[in-house]
Design an enzyme around this catalytic site. Structure first.
Site, PDB file in Angstrom:
ATOM      1  CG  ASN A 144      -0.797  17.487  19.364  1.00  0.00           C
ATOM      2  OD1 ASN A 144      -1.170  17.968  20.222  1.00  0.00           O
ATOM      3  ND2 ASN A 144      -1.741  17.743  18.319  1.00  0.00           N
ATOM      4  N   GLY A 154       5.205  15.275  15.205  1.00  0.00           N
ATOM      5  CA  GLY A 154       5.189  15.279  13.924  1.00  0.00           C
ATOM      6  C   GLY A 154       6.581  14.862  13.026  1.00  0.00           C
ATOM      7  N   GLY A 157       9.219  12.773  15.160  1.00  0.00           N
ATOM      8  CA  GLY A 157       8.979  11.442  15.858  1.00  0.00           C
ATOM      9  C   GLY A 157       8.132  11.405  16.966  1.00  0.00           C
ATOM     10  CG  ASP A 183      -7.016  10.040  13.447  1.00  0.00           C
ATOM     11  OD1 ASP A 183      -7.074  10.335  14.565  1.00  0.00           O
ATOM     12  OD2 ASP A 183      -7.524  10.792  12.943  1.00  0.00           O
TER      13      ASP A 183
HETATM   14  O1  RIB Z   1      -7.820  13.458  13.001  1.00  0.00           O
HETATM   15  C1  RIB Z   1      -8.277  13.882  11.594  1.00  0.00           C
HETATM   16  C2  RIB Z   1      -9.887  14.014  11.726  1.00  0.00           C
HETATM   17  O2  RIB Z   1     -10.204  15.245  12.481  1.00  0.00           O
HETATM   18  C3  RIB Z   1     -10.559  14.265  10.357  1.00  0.00           C
HETATM   19  O3  RIB Z   1     -10.797  13.062   9.726  1.00  0.00           O
HETATM   20  C4  RIB Z   1     -11.413  15.128  10.934  1.00  0.00           C
HETATM   21  O4  RIB Z   1     -12.953  14.622  10.591  1.00  0.00           O
HETATM   22  C5  RIB Z   1     -11.358  15.508  12.430  1.00  0.00           C
HETATM   23  O5  RIB Z   1     -12.043  15.062  13.268  1.00  0.00           O
END
Ligand code: RIB
Length: 318
Positions: free
Chosen positions: A186, A224, A227, A254
């Protein structure tokens, strides 16, 4: 088509407090409620890839406590293969304390790594059959950096494509970048890795070029609501974000990385994979919890269709 993916990383239990605003150092803020959810960047990315249909191996450790069973159940419910997840009897499960601003969906996170800190080269060695079977190996930086470096080198030597989500930001040895297929920092992480302060698209391209010069094939800077920006030797392209109502930004990165891994493993080109990854991140932030909003394949496709129709209609009105 090979759509197996191995995720090597952290597994957490997330403790949320929702607040009217985030505190500044020394300040106490009275919150609304307390919620417990499965989390950890590694686990979130594994659930993201599995929900999108990839056969997913998780490699990591959980602790010797009441959370272990809950987290294993959660993996099972999401069809994540836990053959390479072990219970570490010497410590607690990795834990994240998340302060969430209820109005903006922004957060502050503190992590107590516990078992994550013991994920070792031996754990990676044990998982070689999974790595060999996988098209893509997905890593983050919530487990020891030495283990991450070992896994990256091992996977690249075996001809696997490595995606590194360098979160949280950590300095990495220069020689590692040439083993990485895609790096996905990021803005803050890109600055730490390149020294470029990323305030806009041009800065992101500049930082991306530096990462490509270090040896990665693709750098994707996630920005964010602005984009993401893809940079390679031949591309410098901005992919706009989808506009949604934000509930909780936790796990947006994630969702992005998981979807990116799935679509690259399926043979989509980097631009298409990145568009779909932006969509996954947008869907994720409409729900509370780092895994709650991670889309299934059907949800993702229908979201993209709806938004394309909206974009076309808006264009026709102009
Ligand atoms: O990327 C989000 C995650 O960062 C959360 O779920 C938390 O556990 C941290 O590790």
């Amino acid at each position: 088509m090979n759509t197996s993916i191995t995720v090597i990383g952290s597994i957490h239990i997330d403790f949320y407090v929702r607040l009217p605003k985030l505190p500044v150092p020394g300040e106490t803020v009275l919150g609304y409620d307390f919620i417990m959810k499965p989390g950890g960047k590694g686990a979130n990315q594994a659930v993201a890839t599995a929900r999108l249909g990839a056969h997913t191996y998780m490699v990591g450790r959980i602790g010797n406590d009441i959370f272990a069973e809950k987290l294993l159940d959660n993996f099972a419910k999401n069809s994540v293969d836990t053959e390479y997840v072990s219970i570490d009897k010497t410590t607690h499960t990795g834990t994240a304390f998340i302060l969430l601003d209820k109005k903006t969906g922004e957060n502050m996170i503190a992590v107590a790594p516990g078992a994550d800190a013991h994920v070792s080269k031996e754990d990676v060695e044990k998982a070689i059959p999974a790595i060999k079977e996988s098209e893509i190996i997905l890593l983050q930086l919530e487990i020891p950096v030495d283990t991450v470096i070992y896994a990256i080198k091992k996977a690249s030597k075996l001809g696997r494509k490595v995606i590194l989500n360098p979160a949280p930001a950590t300095i990495l040895p220069e020689e590692i970048f040439r083993h990485i297929y895609v790096i996905t920092p990021n803005r803050v992480e890109a600055e730490l890795l390149t020294g470029v302060k990323v305030k806009n698209i041009e800065d992101a391209i500049k930082a991306g070029k530096l990462l490509v010069n270090k040896g990665v094939k693709y750098a994707i800077i996630t920005m964010g609501d602005k984009g993401s920006v893809i940079v390679s030797k031949d591309i410098a392209k901005h992919i706009p974000a989808y506009k949604v109502e934000i509930i909780d930004t936790t796990g947006a990165g994630d969702a992005f990385n998981g979807a990116l891994a799935v679509f690259l493993a399926e043979g989509y080109d980097i631009v298409e994979a990145c568009k779909r990854a932006n969509a996954a991140a947008a869907i994720q932030i409409t729900k509370l919890g780092a895994q709650e909003g991670l889309p299934t394949r059907k949800e993702l496709e229908s979201f993209i269709k709806t938004h394309e129709v909206r974009r076309k209609n808006a264009k026709n009105k102009q």
